[in-house]
Design a protein around this motif. Structure first.
Motif, short mmCIF file in Angstrom:
data_model
loop_
_atom_site.label_atom_id
_atom_site.label_comp_id
_atom_site.label_asym_id
_atom_site.label_seq_id
_atom_site.Cartn_x
_atom_site.Cartn_y
_atom_site.Cartn_z
N PRO A 142 -1.65 -57.98 45.92
CA PRO A 142 -1.12 -56.57 45.66
C PRO A 142 -1.21 -56.03 44.26
N SER A 143 -1.33 -54.70 44.29
CA SER A 143 -1.39 -54.00 43.11
C SER A 143 0.01 -53.76 42.73
N PHE A 144 0.92 -53.60 43.71
CA PHE A 144 2.32 -53.62 43.20
C PHE A 144 3.24 -54.53 43.93
N SER A 145 4.09 -55.09 42.92
CA SER A 145 5.20 -55.79 43.82
C SER A 145 5.90 -55.37 44.88
N TYR A 146 6.43 -54.17 44.72
CA TYR A 146 7.26 -53.70 45.64
C TYR A 146 6.58 -52.66 46.34
N SER B 248 15.29 -45.36 67.90
CA SER B 248 15.32 -46.40 68.71
C SER B 248 14.90 -47.64 68.05
N LEU B 249 15.46 -48.68 68.67
CA LEU B 249 15.05 -49.99 68.31
C LEU B 249 13.43 -50.40 68.34
N SER B 250 12.85 -49.91 69.65
CA SER B 250 11.51 -50.07 69.82
C SER B 250 10.55 -49.35 68.51
N LYS B 251 11.35 -48.18 68.34
CA LYS B 251 10.52 -47.45 67.10
C LYS B 251 10.67 -48.23 65.72
N LEU B 252 11.75 -48.88 65.44
CA LEU B 252 11.93 -49.56 64.37
C LEU B 252 10.99 -50.59 64.39
N GLN B 253 11.00 -51.28 65.41
CA GLN B 253 10.00 -52.62 65.47
C GLN B 253 8.44 -52.05 65.22
N GLU B 254 8.06 -50.83 65.76
CA GLU B 254 6.93 -50.39 65.53
C GLU B 254 6.72 -50.33 64.09
N SER B 255 7.59 -49.82 63.49
CA SER B 255 7.65 -49.35 62.09
C SER B 255 7.34 -50.84 61.05
N ILE B 256 8.16 -51.77 61.69
CA ILE B 256 8.00 -53.10 61.03
C ILE B 256 6.60 -53.59 60.95
N ARG B 257 5.97 -53.36 62.09
CA ARG B 257 4.60 -53.80 62.48
C ARG B 257 3.72 -53.19 61.61
N ALA B 258 3.78 -51.84 61.62
CA ALA B 258 3.20 -50.71 60.63
C ALA B 258 3.18 -51.33 59.19
N LEU B 259 4.14 -51.86 58.73
CA LEU B 259 4.57 -52.48 57.42
C LEU B 259 3.61 -53.62 57.21
N GLY B 260 3.44 -54.52 58.40
CA GLY B 260 2.51 -55.49 58.35
C GLY B 260 1.06 -55.22 58.28
N TYR B 261 0.86 -54.23 59.14
CA TYR B 261 -0.67 -53.65 59.05
C TYR B 261 -1.14 -53.35 57.51
N ASN B 262 -0.16 -52.67 57.13
CA ASN B 262 -0.45 -52.16 55.51
C ASN B 262 -0.32 -53.17 54.33
N LYS B 263 0.21 -54.46 54.71
CA LYS B 263 0.65 -55.59 53.80
C LYS B 263 1.85 -55.03 52.87
N MET B 264 2.78 -54.43 53.47
CA MET B 264 4.03 -53.99 52.57
C MET B 264 5.15 -55.21 52.81
N ASN B 265 6.11 -55.06 51.73
CA ASN B 265 7.08 -56.13 51.88
C ASN B 265 8.61 -55.72 51.83
N VAL B 266 8.72 -54.22 51.82
CA VAL B 266 10.21 -53.83 51.99
C VAL B 266 10.41 -52.82 52.81
N LEU B 267 11.35 -53.22 53.58
CA LEU B 267 12.08 -52.03 54.56
C LEU B 267 13.63 -51.88 54.46
N HIS B 268 13.61 -50.57 53.79
CA HIS B 268 15.01 -49.90 53.38
C HIS B 268 15.40 -49.18 54.36
N LEU B 269 16.63 -49.45 54.91
CA LEU B 269 17.05 -48.75 55.89
C LEU B 269 18.53 -48.11 55.44
N HIS B 270 18.35 -46.80 55.43
CA HIS B 270 19.43 -45.94 54.82
C HIS B 270 20.37 -45.78 56.14
#
Length: 262
Positions: free
Chosen positions: A214-218, A231-253
């Protein structure tokens, strides 16, 4: 009245052609250009390179990887075809605890699910049967204990894909310091697998060398569930999108008040 009669005659002619004969629709094929782009072939002109769009995007130029690896990248032009996710097998060392092994198993199962999503039912009754190709994925993970996600983790990996001489086995080797780098390596392998509309089969690039970190740690996103219903299903889709893009942090406000009413 006459235009209506003409339209009716044409409609009946087309209907009879569809019911009694076959309508030839030229299949779209593509050629890889010197600039790394994929160009649609003229259906009336013969071309030595007649690839499906998916095959062209994966093998042409610098490939179709995202995010693009930061280190060495070498993607071959040759493609091997296989029938389903059942052709994939995993070999990897066991960790020092059950939680680590369970995490590794979940990562591999999710990979197989994504391959199954890529597979489509064959539209052609004359689709060529593919050989029984084995895809062997070997994971070498140095740290068999770390399971806690953190921006400080080493998420680098190296990926090598080779084909045996008999072309009946694809050897995939992923070397990483942690299980998180291994997961990113599998995500890259998934981007090298595609559904080929021409061959009516799953395909994989069979010669690849990649070094990536990774170019950036965060690397993450913030989702505001305090001001918006998600909805919970949309949150799960977002988490999978994080994986597609090799991200590592989910910040829930979660809340805007000091009482924290969650």
């Amino acid at each position: 009245i006459r235009p209506k009669i003409i339209i009716l005659v044409l409609f009946n002619a087309v209907l009879s052609l569809v019911q009694g004969g076959k309508i030839y629709v030229p299949q779209k094929t593509y050629s890889c250009q010197e600039n790394g782009g994929c160009q649609l072939n003229d259906p009336n002109t013969e071309s030595s390179s007649r690839l499906s769009q998916s095959a062209c995007l994966v093998t042409c130029g610098q490939g179709n990887l995202w995010p693009y690896p930061t280190g060495e990248v070498s993607i071959g032009k040759a493609i091997s075809y296989f029938t389903s996710a059942s052709n994939v097998q995993f070999t990897s060392s066991h960790g020092s605890n059950a939680k680590w092994d369970n995490l590794l198993s979940s990562i591999q199962k999710n990979f197989l699910k994504e391959v199954q999503v890529l597979q489509k039912p064959s539209r052609s009754p004359n689709a060529r049967s593919q050989p029984s190709l084995l895809i062997s994925i070997e994971g070498k993970i140095a740290d068999g204990k770390l399971i806690q996600p953190s921006p400080e983790n080493d998420e680098s990996y190296s990926l090598i894909i080779n084909t045996d001489k008999d072309s009946q086995k694809i050897s995939v080797k992923i070397t990483s310091s942690t299980i998180f780098g291994y997961r990113h390596g599998l995500e890259t392998v998934l981007q090298l697998i595609f559904w080929d509309d021409i061959e009516q089969s799953l395909g994989i690039v069979n010669t690849v060398t990649i070094q990536d970190r990774p170019s950036f740690s965060y690397r993450g996103i913030m989702i505001d569930v305090s001001r918006n219903f998600i909805s919970l299903s949309k949150l799960q889709e977002s988490i999978r999108a994080l994986g597609y893009n090799k991200m590592n942090v989910l910040h829930l406000h979660l809340s805007d008040t000091a009482s924290f009413p969650v």
